[in-house]
Design a protein around this motif. Sequence first.
Motif, short mmCIF file in Angstrom:
data_model
loop_
_atom_site.label_atom_id
_atom_site.label_comp_id
_atom_site.label_asym_id
_atom_site.label_seq_id
_atom_site.Cartn_x
_atom_site.Cartn_y
_atom_site.Cartn_z
N PHE A 10 44.15 40.18 53.87
CA PHE A 10 43.27 38.98 54.26
C PHE A 10 44.05 37.86 54.41
CE2 PHE A 10 39.79 35.61 52.80
CZ PHE A 10 39.16 35.68 53.96
N SER A 11 44.25 37.22 55.63
CA SER A 11 45.29 36.00 55.67
C SER A 11 44.74 34.75 55.15
CB SER A 11 45.91 36.27 57.14
OG SER A 11 44.67 35.98 58.08
N TYR A 12 43.44 34.63 55.29
CA TYR A 12 42.62 33.21 54.82
C TYR A 12 43.08 32.96 53.66
CZ TYR A 12 40.32 33.32 59.56
OH TYR A 12 40.00 33.38 61.02
N ALA A 13 43.37 31.70 53.42
CA ALA A 13 43.55 31.22 51.93
C ALA A 13 42.11 30.93 51.27
CB ALA A 13 44.68 29.73 52.03
N GLU A 14 41.25 31.70 51.64
CA GLU A 14 40.02 31.25 51.10
C GLU A 14 39.87 32.09 49.46
OE1 GLU A 14 37.38 29.56 51.98
OE2 GLU A 14 38.25 28.82 53.73
N THR A 15 38.99 31.41 48.80
CA THR A 15 38.61 31.96 47.40
C THR A 15 38.04 33.55 47.41
OG1 THR A 15 38.58 29.76 46.61
CG2 THR A 15 37.53 31.60 45.35
N ILE A 16 38.38 34.28 46.48
CA ILE A 16 37.87 35.38 46.48
C ILE A 16 36.71 35.34 45.17
CG2 ILE A 16 38.15 37.99 45.69
CD1 ILE A 16 39.31 37.14 48.49
N TYR A 17 37.10 34.75 44.19
CA TYR A 17 36.13 34.24 43.15
C TYR A 17 36.44 32.88 42.59
CZ TYR A 17 32.25 34.77 39.64
OH TYR A 17 31.19 34.56 39.09
N SER A 18 35.63 31.71 42.73
CA SER A 18 36.13 30.52 42.38
C SER A 18 36.51 30.27 41.21
CB SER A 18 34.77 29.45 42.78
OG SER A 18 35.22 28.21 42.73
N ASN A 19 37.55 29.57 41.06
CA ASN A 19 38.43 29.10 40.00
C ASN A 19 38.98 30.41 39.16
OD1 ASN A 19 37.74 26.41 40.37
ND2 ASN A 19 35.86 26.59 39.20
N ARG A 20 38.69 31.52 39.74
CA ARG A 20 39.38 32.84 39.08
C ARG A 20 40.24 33.56 39.80
NH1 ARG A 20 38.47 31.56 34.06
NH2 ARG A 20 36.38 31.17 33.50
N ILE A 21 40.04 33.88 41.05
CA ILE A 21 40.76 34.82 41.98
C ILE A 21 41.11 33.78 43.39
CG2 ILE A 21 41.28 36.64 43.08
CD1 ILE A 21 39.58 38.23 41.03
N SER A 22 42.05 33.41 43.63
CA SER A 22 42.29 32.46 44.54
C SER A 22 42.49 32.83 45.94
CB SER A 22 43.40 31.22 44.24
OG SER A 22 44.53 32.06 44.16
N ASN A 23 42.98 34.10 46.13
CA ASN A 23 43.19 34.81 47.37
C ASN A 23 43.42 36.31 47.14
OD1 ASN A 23 46.12 35.07 46.54
ND2 ASN A 23 46.21 32.85 46.92
N MET A 24 43.63 36.90 48.43
CA MET A 24 43.57 38.52 48.16
C MET A 24 45.07 38.98 47.41
SD MET A 24 41.06 40.16 49.42
CE MET A 24 41.69 41.94 49.51
N SER A 25 45.95 38.23 47.50
CA SER A 25 47.18 38.57 46.55
C SER A 25 47.08 38.72 45.24
CB SER A 25 48.28 37.37 47.23
OG SER A 25 48.13 36.37 46.70
N SER A 26 46.33 37.94 44.77
CA SER A 26 45.97 37.94 43.47
C SER A 26 44.55 38.77 42.95
CB SER A 26 45.78 36.74 42.73
OG SER A 26 44.75 35.74 43.19
N PHE A 27 44.03 39.38 43.85
CA PHE A 27 42.61 40.10 43.63
C PHE A 27 43.04 41.65 43.29
CE2 PHE A 27 38.91 41.88 45.85
CZ PHE A 27 38.03 42.28 44.89
N ASN A 28 42.82 42.02 42.30
CA ASN A 28 43.00 43.42 41.71
C ASN A 28 41.86 44.30 41.83
OD1 ASN A 28 44.94 45.30 40.16
ND2 ASN A 28 43.46 45.18 38.67
N SER A 29 40.78 44.01 41.20
CA SER A 29 39.64 44.95 41.34
C SER A 29 38.10 44.13 41.09
CB SER A 29 39.69 46.08 40.16
OG SER A 29 39.64 45.34 38.78
N SER A 30 37.04 44.80 41.38
CA SER A 30 35.81 44.39 41.39
C SER A 30 34.83 45.46 41.21
CB SER A 30 35.47 43.42 42.49
OG SER A 30 35.21 44.27 43.62
N ILE A 31 33.75 45.19 40.28
CA ILE A 31 32.65 45.90 40.22
C ILE A 31 31.45 45.15 40.22
CG2 ILE A 31 32.81 45.82 37.63
CD1 ILE A 31 31.94 48.95 37.59
#
Length: 440
Positions: free
Chosen positions: A412-433
């Motif tokens: 995902f190339s957009y610099a949009e938040t994955i989870y506000s104040n926790r995961i800022s973008n896809m490069s720092s996204f590891n897992s979700s449940i």
Amino acid sequence: MFNKKLLAVLVVLALTAHSNDALFCLSCTATVSPRHCHTLQKCEDGKVCFTQRYSGINGEVLYDTGCHTPSICSKRTTQHLVKSLSHNPAYPHTEQCVECCSSDACNHKGCGSPDYPTRRGPLCFNCQQSVDPTFCSSVQVCDENEICHLHEEVEFGESIFVQSCSQKHICDSGSPYVFGKRSTERCLKCCNSDLCNGECAAVTTTTTTTTTTTTLPTTTLQYSSPFDCWEIFHNGFNTTGIYQIYPWGPGKKSIDVLCNMDVDPKGWTVFQWRHPLTENFTRNWEEYKNGFGNVSGEFWLGNEVLHLLSTAHPTQFYIGISSTNGGSWYEKFDNMTVASESDNYRITLGNASGTAGDHSTQIDHAGGMNTLQFSTYDRDNDANPNSCAANYKGGWWFNYCHYVFLNAARGFSYAETIYSNRISNMSSFNSSILMITRMY
């Protein structure tokens, strides 16, 4: 001086003196290095693993590997013209080395070729479909954070076995993400040694507990056709794993689900799991409606099932996330419902608690998802004049557009938040449940 013929005999005796168990050898022709061979051969009795290095017709260094009688081990390594010793001889070549060994896959580094990396996971069987796990002949070296995994799936009444590398925490008994047995008749194995996922571990239905079996109650089940994982848990099944439920009612079709029995209050039905972000979440309306992926890997269970489960009983909703830097958080919501398709699977959330922060019920001009309808790239129900799902490559309860978005596409190339104040973008996204259970 030691007699060379006697030395050869001693080498043969040493190589054939290992256990009576079947020997597995890497078996490939004309590879650039034995460690890049991903095919495993079960040797006949009395044979050993060999590696042969030679020069190809263009002068390149190539390797053959496989099983062979120990007589090959006494071959001189001086250069001479021979034919390939492998199962598929193609042309003469100049042989430079022949080496033998007598342990499973030991020929991955013969004749001076590079060894597997020092920092690695186990060598695992790697077959996506087989009728018997012992038939699998493909192997893969896992990453250092992975283990060997084997599980059984049933489709059209037939058992299919899947063998692969999986993340360690998926099979960690202390983790809320562990996979387990669907029933006492199914197979699951997680292990951390080379070629350990070649067959199923024994399963018992007795009341005797061992370290390798899952003990299940022998009494009559309270729910013969369990509606959700809450009923699975109250049937006495307290191990996180893959089970069958009947959200359309007894006697109707069943589906396989991942039930989490570790997070209190237990009996959670998992409807989204992402890691290692390899599954494609850029899907259309019908795919999000019916579900996609595999409950033994990454998946979306399906909006229709989510509607059925969340509206039948007072429901609690759980979000768990982790980042690539090791952080992990959760958030729970009371009184969660997902409406029917006629209302575009509108989500409603109650009070929140947890460590991730409530960025879902907060509704403003930008984000929040409470009371919003579900959107996909082919059905836009968000508040944005443009389509959030089309722009951000995934289905979600978008507003304008999101503070939380856990179905974003990998890369995902957009610099949009994955989870506000926790995961800022896809490069720092590891897992979700994402999962639900009954409030009482």
